[in-house]
Motif scaffolding. Sequence first.
Motif, mmCIF file in Angstrom:
data_model
loop_
_atom_site.group_PDB
_atom_site.id
_atom_site.type_symbol
_atom_site.label_atom_id
_atom_site.label_comp_id
_atom_site.label_asym_id
_atom_site.label_seq_id
_atom_site.Cartn_x
_atom_site.Cartn_y
_atom_site.Cartn_z
ATOM 1 N N ALA A 160 0.826 -1.207 0.000
ATOM 2 C CA ALA A 160 0.000 0.000 0.000
ATOM 3 C C ALA A 160 0.865 1.263 0.000
ATOM 4 N N LEU A 161 1.930 1.270 0.818
ATOM 5 C CA LEU A 161 2.800 2.445 0.874
ATOM 6 C C LEU A 161 3.583 2.639 -0.413
ATOM 7 N N SER A 162 3.807 1.560 -1.157
ATOM 8 C CA SER A 162 4.572 1.686 -2.393
ATOM 9 C C SER A 162 3.841 2.513 -3.442
ATOM 10 N N PHE A 163 2.517 2.660 -3.290
ATOM 11 C CA PHE A 163 1.753 3.461 -4.243
ATOM 12 C C PHE A 163 1.860 4.953 -3.960
ATOM 13 N N VAL A 164 2.447 5.328 -2.826
ATOM 14 C CA VAL A 164 2.689 6.744 -2.535
ATOM 15 C C VAL A 164 3.938 7.159 -3.295
ATOM 16 N N ARG A 165 3.758 7.965 -4.324
ATOM 17 C CA ARG A 165 4.857 8.278 -5.228
ATOM 18 C C ARG A 165 5.632 9.519 -4.813
ATOM 19 N N SER A 166 5.128 10.276 -3.845
ATOM 20 C CA SER A 166 5.796 11.497 -3.416
ATOM 21 C C SER A 166 6.779 11.183 -2.303
ATOM 22 N N LEU A 167 8.054 11.384 -2.576
ATOM 23 C CA LEU A 167 9.066 11.147 -1.561
ATOM 24 C C LEU A 167 8.965 12.168 -0.434
ATOM 25 N N SER A 168 8.509 13.372 -0.752
ATOM 26 C CA SER A 168 8.352 14.399 0.278
ATOM 27 C C SER A 168 7.340 13.968 1.331
ATOM 28 N N PHE A 304 10.554 1.954 5.296
ATOM 29 C CA PHE A 304 10.834 0.998 4.223
ATOM 30 C C PHE A 304 10.459 1.583 2.863
ATOM 31 N N ALA A 305 9.331 2.311 2.816
ATOM 32 C CA ALA A 305 8.884 2.901 1.554
ATOM 33 C C ALA A 305 9.868 3.945 1.042
ATOM 34 N N VAL A 306 10.508 4.682 1.958
ATOM 35 C CA VAL A 306 11.509 5.671 1.556
ATOM 36 C C VAL A 306 12.725 4.971 0.949
ATOM 37 N N MET A 307 13.153 3.883 1.577
ATOM 38 C CA MET A 307 14.312 3.147 1.078
ATOM 39 C C MET A 307 14.024 2.486 -0.273
ATOM 40 N N MET A 308 12.761 2.165 -0.528
ATOM 41 C CA MET A 308 12.395 1.529 -1.788
ATOM 42 C C MET A 308 12.327 2.521 -2.941
ATOM 43 N N HIS A 309 12.263 3.803 -2.648
ATOM 44 C CA HIS A 309 12.022 4.800 -3.687
ATOM 45 C C HIS A 309 13.061 4.754 -4.814
ATOM 46 N N PRO A 310 14.369 4.756 -4.517
ATOM 47 C CA PRO A 310 15.331 4.704 -5.634
ATOM 48 C C PRO A 310 15.255 3.419 -6.439
ATOM 49 N N ILE A 311 14.893 2.311 -5.779
ATOM 50 C CA ILE A 311 14.739 1.050 -6.516
ATOM 51 C C ILE A 311 13.580 1.161 -7.494
ATOM 52 N N HIS A 312 12.446 1.694 -7.016
ATOM 53 C CA HIS A 312 11.286 1.860 -7.891
ATOM 54 C C HIS A 312 11.613 2.784 -9.063
ATOM 55 N N GLU A 313 12.345 3.864 -8.803
ATOM 56 C CA GLU A 313 12.657 4.807 -9.875
ATOM 57 C C GLU A 313 13.487 4.154 -10.975
ATOM 58 N N ILE A 314 14.483 3.369 -10.582
ATOM 59 C CA ILE A 314 15.354 2.749 -11.579
ATOM 60 C C ILE A 314 14.599 1.666 -12.346
#
Length: 421
Positions: A160-168, A304-314
């Motif tokens: 569910a948190l992975s769908f939050v696309r805003s890192l801010s 965890f969602a913050v740490m996943m952000h660069p992985i999702h972007e790449i």
Amino acid sequence: MAPEVKVPLLEGRGATPAQTLGNIVVSIVGTGVLGLPYAFRTAGWLAGALGVAGAGAATFYCMLFLLDCRDKLREQETEEDGLGDEQSRHGDGGNYTYGDLGERCFGPVGRHFTEAIIVLCQTGGTVAYLVFIGQNISSVLPALSPAIVVLALLLPVEVALSFVRSLSALAPFSILADACTVLAVAAVVKEDVQLLVERGQPFADRSAFAGLWGVPFACGVAVFCFEGFCLTLALEASMSNRAKFRPVLLQAIAGVTVVYVGFGVCGYLAYGDATRDIVTLNLPSNWSTAAVKVVLCVALALTFAVMMHPIHEIVESRLLAPGGWVRRRGGFVERAALHLSRVAVVATLAAIACFVPAFGEFAAFVGSTVCALLSFVLPALFHLRVVGPTASTWARAVDYFFLLSGLVFAGHGMYTVLSPQ
């Protein structure tokens, strides 16, 4: 070309030395610190202290490699563009990411390889978070195994948190996690002090040097603990006066190293051979300890969602490559592919976490392999490529020392995991 994540804490310019010091500490300190007492148990309190101190010194020195490379490339650009010295020193150009250095040194292959190592490090960190949460929640609720905690409780929340696309929107959770880590460390230190006072002779029956093979293990955990290496250039770029960054970086690394050594030594002296791979598991079973564990785990689950952000972007940059099938379809297909990719990545990491037997061994493996490549091998390689041609023989010898030591360290970590027990 895959984008690298922007950290809201670092966006913009004008950070003071005090603010930069705080940013460095926040980017370095993570949950790995709670595995240090177990590393000291494996290596011995003196060997562990020397290993952590050595890892801290090597990390600082290799961070300087990145800054030297950036300065040299900026100098070359200034000469090519014919800019005056004053404009070169105070202009806003010449900022580089870790991936940019890889591309400048070895072309597109260098960028792809550098970013692949960053993704692997980030992946190791996220899996370690899941293992950490699973083991701590299982200690509070013994009826639930760590695997059930990860799959039944954590996986739906993280999807569910992975769908939050805003890192801010996610960034405040990192600060909450750091505050909870401080709370957990304080609780452990309080218990350590009480046990040491009761024992009276803290060094009795405690090994100073537990064996040669324990030292690489302690160093691997220590390297894992010095997180945020790839943020070095961004942290420096965020300062209003970049000339002050190096002494601020030295203060931060030295201070964190002292805290790490003190925490690891105290934890091992307090619990001895009973020290667990996550030292919070050594705390007494009462409501206050359970509350500390739960709060810490909730904060880490959100982070965890913050740490996943660069992985999702790449991953998404590859999925949406120009001319690709998903890009050509667009609309609903593109949105569905993005969501499914995030679910698939999170589910894969959760499945991996279920097969990790222990937090300490996993942290040491990640630290001594991909983190060693990112922290020592690549900076030394970039420094040889950019600065080496004009550097002294001694400087090149130091580069080769870090390059070869990092490769040997990574090879030992891989051998330790793959060799039969």
